[in-house]
Every structure is written in structure tokens, then in C-alpha cells.
Design an enzyme around this catalytic site. Structure first.
Site, short mmCIF file in Angstrom:
data_model
loop_
_atom_site.label_atom_id
_atom_site.label_comp_id
_atom_site.label_asym_id
_atom_site.label_seq_id
_atom_site.Cartn_x
_atom_site.Cartn_y
_atom_site.Cartn_z
N ASP A 13 26.22 87.16 -34.57
CA ASP A 13 25.08 86.53 -35.26
C ASP A 13 24.62 87.33 -36.48
OD1 ASP A 13 25.07 84.66 -33.14
OD2 ASP A 13 23.87 86.05 -31.94
N LYS A 16 27.92 85.87 -40.44
CA LYS A 16 29.30 85.87 -40.94
C LYS A 16 29.68 84.52 -41.57
CE LYS A 16 30.89 87.03 -36.89
NZ LYS A 16 29.62 87.29 -36.20
N GLY A 40 29.23 80.57 -33.19
CA GLY A 40 28.49 79.53 -33.91
C GLY A 40 28.28 80.04 -35.32
N HIS A 41 29.10 79.58 -36.26
CA HIS A 41 29.00 80.08 -37.63
C HIS A 41 28.24 79.07 -38.49
CE1 HIS A 41 32.61 83.01 -36.99
NE2 HIS A 41 31.53 83.33 -36.33
N GLN A 223 31.96 86.69 -33.07
CA GLN A 223 31.15 87.66 -32.30
C GLN A 223 30.96 88.94 -33.12
OE1 GLN A 223 33.91 86.06 -30.19
NE2 GLN A 223 32.34 84.52 -30.15
P1 IMP Z 1 30.90 84.74 -23.58
O1 IMP Z 1 31.64 85.13 -24.81
O2 IMP Z 1 30.40 83.34 -23.57
O3 IMP Z 1 31.68 85.07 -22.33
O4 IMP Z 1 29.58 85.65 -23.49
C1 IMP Z 1 29.64 87.06 -23.31
C2 IMP Z 1 28.53 87.74 -24.12
O5 IMP Z 1 28.81 87.62 -25.50
C3 IMP Z 1 27.13 87.16 -23.92
O6 IMP Z 1 26.18 88.20 -24.04
C4 IMP Z 1 26.99 86.21 -25.08
O7 IMP Z 1 25.64 85.97 -25.43
C5 IMP Z 1 27.72 87.01 -26.16
N1 IMP Z 1 28.28 86.17 -27.23
C6 IMP Z 1 29.40 85.42 -27.17
N2 IMP Z 1 29.61 84.83 -28.35
C7 IMP Z 1 28.63 85.21 -29.16
C8 IMP Z 1 28.34 84.94 -30.54
O8 IMP Z 1 29.06 84.23 -31.25
N3 IMP Z 1 27.21 85.54 -31.03
C9 IMP Z 1 26.43 86.36 -30.28
N4 IMP Z 1 26.67 86.63 -29.00
C10 IMP Z 1 27.76 86.08 -28.45
#
Ligand code: IMP
Length: 423
Positions: A13, A16, A40-41, A223
Site C-alpha cells: 500500500d 505503487k 490492490g493497485h 505487496q
Molecule cells: P494474504 O496475502 O492474503 O495471505 O495476506 C497476508 C498478509 O499480507 C496480511 O497481513 C495482509 O493484510 C497482507 N497483504 C496481502 N496483500 C497485501 C497488499 O497488497 N497490501 C497490503 N497488505 C497486503
């Protein structure tokens, strides 16, 4: 030719999407190399506002082509909805989007297992996005995955699905969940197959040709560094390798061709989900950052936890990714803060310690040490010239550069494409 890699320097977040959209104009290919629709971009441009979860953020430029690389895991329902939405809003997709047949599929049981595992962990849950990310990657590394190439051959898909359902239905039953039917999954996935097959193509020849022709490639990280499966705050991480090195395995791009590794850094710090956050502001200041910064997840809508910029973490991200330049985003969110703190380092029992000295539990014990800077208390929103920034804002940028030893190349001063300073 330029090969640029954009990586999130924090917990995701960082903004990017906007930076990738901005840099895509000069890119022949933009490639995603890991993650799935947990990303989520957000992109705001002349076509409107978009929250992209799977389609690379370079899709908006007429000459830029985009690739969903083999390291990405794909929820076909979500991808097809995204393609439909983009087409409806006038964005050309045909002959511009390519999907690697090596991508693993997020299956319905992965999504169920994601929430079942989270429930089983109770208070120790990761706080995932619930998109099935961890279970899909774990099936990939344990040789139980189903890939897009398998779906292209219905017989192979059915055979693999049968084996997986025999195992997965037992687990689902044991955990008290509904069992899944082969016929229902086949019906959905064979319909997806018809809609997706036009985009499925092994991208390696395209990548080789692009490199040979000295054209430009942009790798779109998702991420952020601190969510990396190895180097993040495990187990509060995601399932993929989010670091620069991930481009090799996740997109088939050789690392010796990299020209720039651009680290995207939010001017403060946020995190969604559980896990340690040494500079978190669980008070009015954190609320203020959340409100002004609009800090709600682009994927899940969850409120993001907010805190001060953490140089100890940023230095680590610079080292491990080999950042050659930085982009500072959301500088304008700090406009009304009379005082701005930067965490310069950590101590434990009075001794200086590093991020990598311990695990997630260790990070809950360390003490962040701060430097207090005077805020600029004047608007920077939409500023496009470095010299037009207030003195204290320039000092903030210089302080970051000096502390981490990497130059800042761009400063984002608002969500729109042109609200950016190039230094
Ligand atoms: P998962 O990727 O859904 O398995 O989530 C694992 C961790 O990564 C959690 O803390 C999510 O909130 C975090 N996370 C996954 N994708 C994103 C992203 O695009 N932005 C911020 N946090 C993310």
C-alpha cells in the site's frame, strides 16, 4: 533499453499503482511477477479511477503490453471481471494482455482453507485478505497445484481436480466446512477457460525479444518487502517472494539485465492485518493519518494501521532489494502535522539492535528511537516542482536520503498521475 523494477519498501500500500502507471508510458512491457488478487493497485488517470488486482497497471497506455507472469497466482473469476470492467471503460485489452500458462490457479478450496486456517489460529491469525493466497502457494510448492496450462486441457484439469478434491474434501469435512463438487467446479472453470484462452501465451519469447531489441520492461512488484515470505515479519507475511530477486523465478527475467530498482516508500507507514509494527500510532495522530491519507485497503476495505516512518525497516528494504532510487509517496498527507517523527533505529535493553536480529516476537519488544522534525504546515498537494516545496518538506526528504543512503527520484504529492515531482 531499460529494465526497471518497482518494489514496495514497506508493508504494501505504498502507492505503487500510481508510480507504475506513471512509469509505464515509456515501457514496452509491464510484468507482474508474484502475488495474486490480494494486491490492490490504485490508478487515477484520464480514464478515471481504477483499483487493479491482477491486470498490471501499465494497461492504460496504447503501446504498452502487459504480462501476468508465471509467479502470479490467478483467481480466474476475479481476472475475468477485471477484464470486463476495463473493456467496458474503453481500455483495449486484446493483443495487450498475456497470461503465462505456468500461473497457478486459485481454486475454490484454497479460499475456504484460507479462512479455516485463520479461524484455527484464533488470536494468532495473520489477518490475510481471504483470497486463498497462502493455501494456493503451499499447494504450488508441495506439487499439488493446478496451473492454467492444465485448464487448457480439460481432461488433465479434471484428473488433477479429482485427486485434489479427494484430499481437500477430507480436510474440509474435518474442519466442519461444506464439501465441494467436481461437477460444479468443472462447470465454472470450463466456462472461464473459454473466456481466458485468447490471453494465454508463454511470455518468455516476448521477453527475450524485448531484451534483444533494447526495449523497455517494467516489473511491477505487489505487496511490500516486509510481507516477503522469507524476509518479512513471518508469519505475518504473504505467500510469495516480493523482493527484487522474485523477478527471475516469477517472470523469467534475468537479473543481470536490471538497470534500476525503484523502492516505493510512503512518507509515513501503514500496515493491514496483524503483526508487529514498532512505530504504530494507536492514538489520535494515527487516526489523523488514516483519515487524511484515506488509509483503507483497496482490496478488502479494511482500515490500515498507521505510524511514523521507520528508517530501520527502510534501510533493510534498501539493502535486500538493492534499491537504486526511491519514490516518496503521499508527502501531502503530512502537510498539517506540526511535528513529524522519524524512527532512526531500535534499541533493546539499552543496546542498538537491527530488524533482522530477531523474529516477529522480537519486534514487539524493541524500542523505536525517534528524531523529531518540524513539520511544514503548508500545502504540498499537487506540487510538481521540487523547489516549490516548503523548506521543512525538503529537509524531510533530505533526512530520509541521508539516513538510508539512497537518492529520492520522485515525490508523489497527490493521487493523480500528474501530481508528482521528478528530481
Ligand atoms: P494474504 O496475502 O492474503 O495471505 O495476506 C497476508 C498478509 O499480507 C496480511 O497481513 C495482509 O493484510 C497482507 N497483504 C496481502 N496483500 C497485501 C497488499 O497488497 N497490501 C497490503 N497488505 C497486503
Amino acid at each position: 533499453m531499460a529494465l526497471n523494477v518497482v518494489i514496495g519498501a514497506q508493508w504494501g500500500d505504498e502507492g505503487k499503482g500510481k508510480i507504475i502507471d506513471y512509469l509505464s508510458e515509456k515501457s514496452d512491457y509491464v510484468i507482474r511477477f508474484h502475488g495474486g488478487n490480494n494486491a490492490g493497485h490504485t490508478v487515477i488517470n484520464k480514464f478515471g479511477k481504477f483499483a487493479l488486482h491482477l491486470v498490471p497497471s501499465g494497461i492504460f497506455y496504447p503501446k504498452t503490453k502487459v504480462i501476468i507472469g508465471n509467479g502470479v497466482i490467478v483467481d480466474l473469476h476475479v481476472l475475468l471481471e477485471e477484464i470486463k470492467m476495463l473493456k467496458k471503460r474503453g481500455i483495449k485489452i486484446k493483443n495487450k494482455l498475456f497470461i503465462s500458462p505456468r500461473c497457478h490457479l486459485i481454486m475454490p478450496y484454497h479460499k475456504l482453507l484460507d479462512s479455516l486456517y485463520e479461524n484455527a489460529k484464533g488470536k494468532g491469525k495473520t489477518g490475510t485478505t481471504g483470497r486463498g493466497i497462502g493455501p494456493t502457494y503451499s499447494d504450488k510448492v508441495s506439487y499439488n497445484g493446478i496451473r492454467i496450462a492444465d485448464l487448457m486441457s480439460p481432461k488433465v484439469f479434471s484428473e488433477k481436480l479429482k485427486i485434489q478434491l479427494a484430499v481437500k474434501n477430507k480436510i474440509l469435512k474435518a474442519l466442519g466446512a461444506k464439501q465441494l463438487s467436481q461437477a460444479n467446479i468443472e462447470r465454472d472453470f470450463f466456462s472461464f477457460r473459454e473466456k481466458i484462452k485468447a490471453y494465454v501465451l508463454e511470455p518468455l519469447p516476448l521477453i527475450k525479444k524485448t531484451i534483444k531489441n533494447n526495449q523497455n520492461i517494467l516489473l511491477e512488484g505487489a505487496q511490500g518487502t516486509l510481507l516477503d515470505n522469507d524476509w518479512g515479519t513471518y508469519p505475518f507475511v504473504t505467500g510469495s517472494t516480493v523482493l527484487t530477486g522474485g523477478i527471475n523465478a516469477g517472470a523469467g527475467v534475468p537479473v543481470d539485465k536490471i538497470d534500476n530498482v525503484i523502492g516505493v516508500v510512503k512518507a509515513y507507514l501503514t500496515r493491514v492485518g496483524e503483526g508487529p509494527f514498532p512505530t504504530e500510532l494507536a492514538n489520535n495522530l494515527g487516526e489523523k493519518l488514516k483519515t487524511i491519507g484515506g488509509e483503507f485497503g483497496a482490496t478488502t476495505g479494511r482500515p490500515r494501521r498507521c505510524g511514523w516512518l521507520d528508517i530501520e525497516l527502510l534501510k533493510f528494504a534498501c539493502f535486500i532489494n538493492g534499491f537504486t532510487k526511491l519514490v516518496i509517496t503521499k508527502l501531502d498527507v503530512l502537510d498539517s502535522f506540526p511535528e513529524i517523527k522519524i524512527c532512526t533505529h531500535y534499541t533493546l535493553n539499552g543496546k542498538k539492535v537491527n530488524y533482522y536480529d530477531g523474529d516477529a516476537n522480537f519486534l514487539t519488544k524493541i524500542k523505536p528511537v525517534y528524531k523529531i522534525l518540524k513539520g511544514w504546515s503548508s500545502p504540498t498537494k499537487g506540487v510538481t516542482k521540487y523547489n516549490s516545496l516548503p523548506k521543512q518538506a525538503k529537509e524531510y526528504i533530505k533526512k530520509i536520503e541521508n539516513l538510508v543512503g539512497v537518492k529520492v527520484k520522485y515525490i508523489s504529492t497527490g493521487p493523480k498521475r500528474d501530481e508528482i515531482i521528478k528530481i
